[in-house]
Scaffold this active site. Structure first.
Site, PDB file in Angstrom:
ATOM      1  N   SER A  43       0.888  -1.007   0.178  1.00 18.75           N
ATOM      2  CA  SER A  43      -0.082  -0.021   0.012  1.00 18.75           C
ATOM      3  C   SER A  43       0.809   1.169   0.061  1.00 18.75           C
ATOM      4  O   SER A  43       2.081   1.122   0.496  1.00 18.75           O
ATOM      5  CB  SER A  43      -0.925   0.115   1.337  1.00 18.75           C
ATOM      6  OG  SER A  43      -1.374   1.304   1.398  1.00 18.75           O
ATOM      7  N   TYR A  53      -2.299  -1.238  10.615  1.00 20.32           N
ATOM      8  CA  TYR A  53      -2.583  -1.757   9.267  1.00 20.32           C
ATOM      9  C   TYR A  53      -1.170  -1.147   8.378  1.00 20.32           C
ATOM     10  O   TYR A  53      -0.595  -1.720   7.648  1.00 20.32           O
ATOM     11  CB  TYR A  53      -3.805  -1.075   8.429  1.00 20.32           C
ATOM     12  CG  TYR A  53      -3.730  -1.192   7.182  1.00 20.32           C
ATOM     13  CD1 TYR A  53      -3.917  -2.438   6.434  1.00 20.32           C
ATOM     14  CD2 TYR A  53      -3.570  -0.138   6.226  1.00 20.32           C
ATOM     15  CE1 TYR A  53      -3.832  -2.572   5.032  1.00 20.32           C
ATOM     16  CE2 TYR A  53      -3.522  -0.419   4.816  1.00 20.32           C
ATOM     17  CZ  TYR A  53      -3.796  -1.578   4.405  1.00 20.32           C
ATOM     18  OH  TYR A  53      -3.912  -1.691   2.956  1.00 20.32           O
TER      19      TYR A  53
HETATM   20  N1  LIG Z   1      -8.804  -1.109  -1.701  1.00 22.41           N
HETATM   21  C1  LIG Z   1      -7.845  -0.245  -1.151  1.00 22.41           C
HETATM   22  O1  LIG Z   1      -7.923   1.033  -1.254  1.00 22.41           O
HETATM   23  C2  LIG Z   1      -6.288  -0.772  -1.106  1.00 22.41           C
HETATM   24  C3  LIG Z   1      -5.456   0.154  -0.898  1.00 22.41           C
HETATM   25  C4  LIG Z   1      -4.058  -0.247  -0.481  1.00 22.41           C
HETATM   26  C5  LIG Z   1      -3.643  -1.774  -0.365  1.00 22.41           C
HETATM   27  N2  LIG Z   1      -4.661  -2.457  -0.454  1.00 22.41           N
HETATM   28  C6  LIG Z   1      -4.608  -4.099  -0.200  1.00 22.41           C
HETATM   29  O2  LIG Z   1      -5.052  -4.715  -1.080  1.00 22.41           O
HETATM   30  C7  LIG Z   1      -5.254  -5.923  -0.851  1.00 22.41           C
HETATM   31  C8  LIG Z   1      -6.515  -6.438  -1.646  1.00 22.41           C
HETATM   32  O3  LIG Z   1      -7.438  -5.708  -0.826  1.00 22.41           O
HETATM   33  P1  LIG Z   1      -8.794  -5.279  -1.827  1.00 22.41           P
HETATM   34  O4  LIG Z   1      -8.862  -3.793  -1.611  1.00 22.41           O
HETATM   35  O5  LIG Z   1      -9.173  -6.000  -2.798  1.00 22.41           O
HETATM   36  O6  LIG Z   1      -9.952  -5.823  -0.386  1.00 22.41           O
HETATM   37  P2  LIG Z   1     -11.143  -6.899  -0.386  1.00 22.41           P
HETATM   38  O7  LIG Z   1     -12.093  -6.361  -1.717  1.00 22.41           O
HETATM   39  O8  LIG Z   1     -11.585  -6.717   0.830  1.00 22.41           O
HETATM   40  O9  LIG Z   1     -10.438  -8.082  -0.867  1.00 22.41           O
HETATM   41  C9  LIG Z   1      -9.689  -8.687   0.228  1.00 22.41           C
HETATM   42  C10 LIG Z   1      -9.323 -10.154  -0.075  1.00 22.41           C
HETATM   43  O10 LIG Z   1      -8.553 -10.877   0.883  1.00 22.41           O
HETATM   44  C11 LIG Z   1      -9.332 -12.135   1.234  1.00 22.41           C
HETATM   45  N3  LIG Z   1      -8.773 -12.463   2.558  1.00 22.41           N
HETATM   46  C12 LIG Z   1      -8.850 -11.824   3.801  1.00 22.41           C
HETATM   47  N4  LIG Z   1      -8.415 -12.416   4.702  1.00 22.41           N
HETATM   48  C13 LIG Z   1      -7.935 -13.644   4.222  1.00 22.41           C
HETATM   49  C14 LIG Z   1      -7.431 -14.748   4.713  1.00 22.41           C
HETATM   50  N5  LIG Z   1      -7.236 -14.962   5.952  1.00 22.41           N
HETATM   51  N6  LIG Z   1      -6.919 -15.902   3.986  1.00 22.41           N
HETATM   52  C15 LIG Z   1      -7.157 -15.697   2.575  1.00 22.41           C
HETATM   53  N7  LIG Z   1      -7.814 -14.608   2.023  1.00 22.41           N
HETATM   54  C16 LIG Z   1      -7.987 -13.577   2.707  1.00 22.41           C
HETATM   55  C17 LIG Z   1     -10.773 -11.853   1.158  1.00 22.41           C
HETATM   56  O11 LIG Z   1     -11.393 -13.125   0.961  1.00 22.41           O
HETATM   57  P3  LIG Z   1     -12.067 -14.026   1.720  1.00 22.41           P
HETATM   58  O12 LIG Z   1     -12.932 -12.796   3.085  1.00 22.41           O
HETATM   59  O13 LIG Z   1     -12.993 -14.751   1.014  1.00 22.41           O
HETATM   60  O14 LIG Z   1     -10.918 -14.729   2.406  1.00 22.41           O
HETATM   61  C18 LIG Z   1     -10.707 -10.985  -0.229  1.00 22.41           C
HETATM   62  O15 LIG Z   1     -10.689 -11.861  -1.248  1.00 22.41           O
HETATM   63  C19 LIG Z   1      -5.156  -5.994   0.328  1.00 22.41           C
HETATM   64  O16 LIG Z   1      -3.889  -6.553   0.895  1.00 22.41           O
HETATM   65  C20 LIG Z   1      -5.326  -4.506   0.957  1.00 22.41           C
HETATM   66  O17 LIG Z   1      -4.487  -4.291   2.113  1.00 22.41           O
HETATM   67  C21 LIG Z   1      -6.051  -2.099  -0.768  1.00 22.41           C
END
Ligand SMILES: NC(=O)c1ccc[n+]([C@@H]2O[C@H](COP(=O)([O-])OP(=O)(O)OC[C@H]3O[C@@H](n4cnc5c(N)ncnc54)[C@H](OP(=O)(O)O)[C@@H]3O)[C@@H](O)[C@H]2O)c1
Length: 262
Positions: free
Chosen positions: A128, A141
């Site tokens: 991030s 985080y």
């Molecule tokens: N969205 C943003 O603005 C943003 C910005 C910077 C970084 N990120 C990073 O991008 C990554 C993806 O996030 P996203 O934005 O796509 O959020 P999201 O839509 O909530 O997706 C998160 C994914 O992680 C999975 N997950 C969570 N805990 C898990 C576990 N213990 N084992 C396996 N899978 C798990 C969830 O699936 P299940 O619940 O089915 O397990 C889901 O598929 C994260 O690392 C986040 O920190 C996001």
């Protein structure tokens, strides 16, 4: 055609990446606890909880039995904890590290022996911009993302002689399930209550107005296809990409604190 494992692929950035790579002709395993993929995606769903040693072992074994190798891993599974550091219960912080940091480590430890044997491989760790500029009231985080950045810098040097590359992707704000999946520390009207709830509203507003996950999926597909990818990529809304470019010139940390009303 590469054999790819994407974690966190039931939603958001991981789902978009898995679908994009599968549509580009790669054999993609889309892992998550739910084990679901978009019906339009050609990725193969896989149930895997990155918090759990056995589950990560079984998931990677399943791929190896079917494909014989894993060429690329995209570590995308993660979630956010929101709240002041003073108020965050230790178990909540430990659980956050278990998924966001030790989840990455668990998956790496399973795939590295296979990649070393093949003398090739690519690990893409999704951190991030909070992995370089810490966000107020998202300190735990941010600390997990700093940790993955540190781990990746060392890992990159350790595995390079085996032909394995490590790449960091730092997203800014994206419209995903992240906002609703966030776990919030109860502030119970305490010393941080007002400022943290204002910062939470700002964070949620920015994320909901954030970039399209396809933008990150496209970048990761470019990295997978590149013979010589860079170590770090920033991706997201243009203003955040600029902030990261200018972070050593501008007072980035103060700008962020002011943005969140902290
Ligand atoms: N969205 C943003 O603005 C943003 C910005 C910077 C970084 N990120 C990073 O991008 C990554 C993806 O996030 P996203 O934005 O796509 O959020 P999201 O839509 O909530 O997706 C998160 C994914 O992680 C999975 N997950 C969570 N805990 C898990 C576990 N213990 N084992 C396996 N899978 C798990 C969830 O699936 P299940 O619940 O089915 O397990 C889901 O598929 C994260 O690392 C986040 O920190 C996001």
């Amino acid at each position: 055609m590469k054999v790819v494992l994407v974690t966190g692929a039931s939603s958001g950035l991981g789902a978009a990446t898995a679908a994009w790579l599968a549509a580009s002709g790669h054999r993609v395993y889309a892992a998550s606890r739910r084990g679901s993929v978009d019906p339009l995606s050609d990725a193969v769903p896989l149930r895997m909880d990155v918090d759990d040693d056995q589950s990560v072992g079984d998931g990677t074994e399943h791929i190896l039995l079917r494909e014989g190798r894993i060429d690329v891993v995209v570590n995308c599974a993660g979630y956010g904890v929101f709240g002041s550091i003073e108020d965050t219960p230790l178990p909540m912080a430990q659980a956050q590290f278990n998924t966001n940091v030790f989840g990455v480590m668990r998956v790496c430890q399973r795939v590295l022996p296979v990649m070393r044997r093949e003398r090739a491989g690519l690990i893409v760790n999704v951190t991030s911009i909070a992995g370089e500029l810490s966000l107020p009231f998202q300190g735990i985080y941010s600390a997990t993302k700093f940790a993955v950045e540190g781990l990746s810098e060392a890992l990159r040097a350790e595995v390079r002689p085996f032909g394995i590359r490590v790449v960091l992707v730092q997203p800014g704000d994206f419209r995903t399930g992240f906002t609703d999946a966030r776990r919030t520390v109860p502030s119970n009207g305490g010393a941080y209550a007002e400022r943290s709830s204002r910062a939470l509203e700002i964070a949620a507003r920015d994320e909901r107005a954030g970039a399209d996950p396809q933008q990150l999926a496209r970048l990761i597909a470019r990295i997978v296809g590149s013979p010589r990818p860079r170590f770090r990529y920033v991706v997201g809304p243009a203003a955040q990409e600029w902030l990261m470019r200018l972070r050593h010139v501008l007072p980035g940390q103060s700008l962020i604190a002011r943005h969140f009303g902290a």
